[in-house]
Design a protein around this motif. Sequence first.
Motif, mmCIF file in Angstrom:
data_model
loop_
_atom_site.group_PDB
_atom_site.id
_atom_site.type_symbol
_atom_site.label_atom_id
_atom_site.label_comp_id
_atom_site.label_asym_id
_atom_site.label_seq_id
_atom_site.Cartn_x
_atom_site.Cartn_y
_atom_site.Cartn_z
ATOM 1 N N GLY A 143 0.767 -1.138 -0.135
ATOM 2 C CA GLY A 143 -0.041 0.013 -0.019
ATOM 3 C C GLY A 143 0.847 1.430 0.055
ATOM 4 O O GLY A 143 2.070 1.088 0.002
ATOM 5 N N ILE A 144 0.062 2.388 -0.114
ATOM 6 C CA ILE A 144 0.981 3.865 0.073
ATOM 7 C C ILE A 144 0.326 4.429 1.368
ATOM 8 O O ILE A 144 -0.734 4.432 1.399
ATOM 9 C CB ILE A 144 0.749 4.436 -1.286
ATOM 10 N N ASN A 145 1.322 4.734 2.315
ATOM 11 C CA ASN A 145 0.795 5.661 3.320
ATOM 12 C C ASN A 145 1.507 7.023 3.206
ATOM 13 O O ASN A 145 2.537 7.137 2.960
ATOM 14 C CB ASN A 145 1.259 5.164 4.670
ATOM 15 N N ALA A 146 0.427 8.335 3.363
ATOM 16 C CA ALA A 146 0.859 9.405 3.134
ATOM 17 C C ALA A 146 0.645 10.305 4.301
ATOM 18 O O ALA A 146 -0.550 10.237 4.718
ATOM 19 C CB ALA A 146 0.314 9.915 1.603
ATOM 20 N N THR A 147 1.397 10.990 4.530
ATOM 21 C CA THR A 147 1.236 12.107 5.955
ATOM 22 C C THR A 147 0.814 13.331 5.049
ATOM 23 O O THR A 147 1.434 14.059 4.218
ATOM 24 C CB THR A 147 2.546 12.172 6.416
ATOM 25 N N ILE A 148 -0.589 13.723 5.478
ATOM 26 C CA ILE A 148 -1.184 14.953 4.970
ATOM 27 C C ILE A 148 -1.495 16.052 5.853
ATOM 28 O O ILE A 148 -1.742 15.585 6.990
ATOM 29 C CB ILE A 148 -2.706 14.825 4.189
ATOM 30 N N ILE A 149 -0.931 17.315 5.705
ATOM 31 C CA ILE A 149 -1.292 18.470 6.393
ATOM 32 C C ILE A 149 -2.487 19.199 6.149
ATOM 33 O O ILE A 149 -2.508 19.813 4.808
ATOM 34 C CB ILE A 149 -0.099 19.234 6.520
#
Length: 209
Positions: A143-149
Amino acid sequence: MNVLQSVIVSILDFKFNSKARRLAQKFLDAAKLCEPQITEDLTTIAKVVNAETVGLENKFKSLESLERKLKNESIKRKIPIEKIAKRNNDTLRYTFVFDKEKYSEGFADTITELEKLDYFIPEQRIWNAWELEGLEIDKGYRGINATIISSQNQKFELQFHTVESFRLKTETHVLYEESRNPNISVERNIEIVKTVLRLASKIERPKGI
């Protein structure tokens, strides 16, 4: 260990646990203030990019789970808990699921839609676990895990899965939690990784990822 040493250890443990609880509560309080707008925006984006949002009922990490994560990471990495806390990104977390044929396109379109709403995605905080397949550091996560602000300056995690990779994550969640225990034996950790890798070998890699 004499009585004085025991008392000192007990005091240090109490302070460590108290600090972890205060930090966890602080993160949760901040996330709950920002959550309604973020959830509304992501629900809208999901319709635009044809993603299925799953696990909304679990979008908040529990206080106990967050506290445990902070403590375990601090102990495991031998890093002060304050530094661990600064990198924490999943007090609030979401998951988009795409058909594998639309996965790459769906990921790119989601990033575009987020940026339109003034969300910021640091490139160094996008973890593409598909790229680890076959490498020595591969532990079987797909999967892809992204930190979003968010525009409110709230950090949250957005995971991107195919139907199959999300099923793998769900089926192996108990093993994942066990592997994060700082007291786990090396032998048991290796056994868990082998089990997850065997299951992950059945997951088809999306094109273009």
